[in-house]
Design an enzyme around this catalytic site. Structure first.
Site, PDB file in Angstrom:
ATOM      1  N   ASP A   1      57.689 -44.259  71.038  1.00  0.00           N
ATOM      2  CA  ASP A   1      58.855 -44.899  70.413  1.00  0.00           C
ATOM      3  C   ASP A   1      58.881 -46.359  70.848  1.00  0.00           C
ATOM      4  OD1 ASP A   1      59.963 -44.900  72.993  1.00  0.00           O
ATOM      5  OD2 ASP A   1      61.091 -43.065  72.625  1.00  0.00           O
TER       6      ASP A   1
ATOM      7  N   LYS B   1      60.081 -44.093  65.977  1.00  0.00           N
ATOM      8  CA  LYS B   1      60.738 -42.778  66.055  1.00  0.00           C
ATOM      9  C   LYS B   1      62.212 -42.902  65.688  1.00  0.00           C
ATOM     10  CE  LYS B   1      62.251 -41.074  70.097  1.00  0.00           C
ATOM     11  NZ  LYS B   1      62.200 -40.568  71.469  1.00  0.00           N
TER      12      LYS B   1
END
Ligand code: R5P
Length: 325
Positions: free
Chosen positions: A174, A197
């Site tokens: 992420d 993400k």
């Protein structure tokens, strides 16, 4: 006067949250970490008693603050016991700092759990803190006492360097992990990719996009922690879908809550490498899970703090790895 002499000898106390790690740190330091009696009353209230003279001593208490919150309470009681036993200085050695994800008020009427736990440790009487890979480095500023913030990067990068993985791409699962992943990419002489993400809700991760070229390459996902395993499992599938040949993963803190272990054991991962900041019970271990010890990093940090020596030797490799701009 030199503090080394004023402080008196070191006293190591291990809480119950990660006995194997404190035993290993004790073995390296040639100190017994089981220097306190800790037990529960019938209602689960915790009782602690330091079994040796602590007066004037330099006390180090090893306890990751993993859930349940009893591990925090046990740490606070050990700090309190050391202060009341006239320890000269108390250092909380917290390999994993729980509540670290609650580090800001990003919604109305929420608590800042990380700041609260830091306040509790200082209020109990901690004079110093040694931690590792906080969820955000800024958590150091939540403590109005000196913090030595260590990195597991030297241990993890050494492991992956020894594997001599060719055509490697380090992947951040992420955007929040991008800086950490960039550090690993520099150190491992690898390319970098980042996953965009999105979260559908707390602990529910989804992959929106992969930024970077992973097709036909070996990928190494790097994160600070793995909790439900959702972030990692989704990331592995996304990378495989985009043509990655092999996917490895590395993380400092193996929380592995709920069915994380089963989820990751079923994922098309070559190997999942974590450290022992959190004890992983036998029933959560699986074939492709590799656990590396960070005991020597903590032992060296404790020794340096006790002897008033610089701990920067422990940061150099990580800083070098982190300096990608
Ligand atoms: C997120 O910001 C963290 O770096 C981890 O990616 C996350 O906490 C992992 O959680 P889970 O394993 O539940 O997806």
């Amino acid at each position: 006067m030199d503090d080394t002499y004023r402080l008196g000898p070191l006293l190591l106390l291990g809480g119950r949250a990660n006995r194997p790690l404190s035993a290993e740190i004790g073995r390296i330091l040639k100190e017994n970490p089981e220097s306190a009696t800790i037990r529960n009353f019938a209602d689960d209230e915790i009782f602690v008693r330091i079994d040796y003279n602590a007066r004037g001593r330099d006390v180090f208490i090893i306890q990751p603050t993993v859930t349940p919150a009893d591990s925090i309470m046990e740490l606070l009681l050990l700090i309190d016991a050391a202060k009341r036993a006239s320890a000269a200085r108390v250092t909380a050695v917290v390999p994993y700092f729980g509540y670290g994800r609650q580090d800001r008020k990003d919604q109305p009427r929420v608590a800042i759990g990380a700041k609260l736990v830091a306040n509790l440790m200082v209020a109990a009487g901690a004079d110093r803190m040694i931690g590792m890979d906080f969820h955000q480095h800024q958590i150091q500023a939540f403590f109005d006492i000196p913090v030595d913030h260590l990195y597991a990067a030297p241990v993890l990068t050494r492991y992956f360097l020894d594997k001599k993985l060719s055509d490697l791409v380090v992947v951040a699962p992420d955007v929040g992990s991008a800086k950490m992943a960039r550090g690993f990419a520099n150190r491992l002489h690898a390319a970098l990719a980042i996953i965009d993400k999105r979260r559908a809700g707390p602990n529910r991760a989804e992959v929106a996009n992969v930024v970077g070229d992973v097709e036909g390459r070996t990928c190494l996902l790097i994160d600070d922690m793995v909790d439900t395993g959702g972030t990692l499992a989704n990331a592995v599938v996304a990378l495989k879908d985009r043509g990655a040949t092999k996917v490895f993963a590395g993380a400092t803190h193996a929380i592995l809550s709920g069915s994380a272990a089963e989820k990751l054991a079923a994922a098309p991962l070559e190997e999942f490498v974590v450290t022992d900041t959190i004890h992983v019970p036998e029933e959560r271990r699986f074939d492709r899970l590799k656990i590396l010890s960070v005991a020597s990093l903590f032992a060296t940090a404790i020794e340096c703090v006790h002897e008033n020596k610089s701990v920067s030797q422990l940061f150099e490799m990580a800083a070098e790895a982190d300096s990608g701009g």
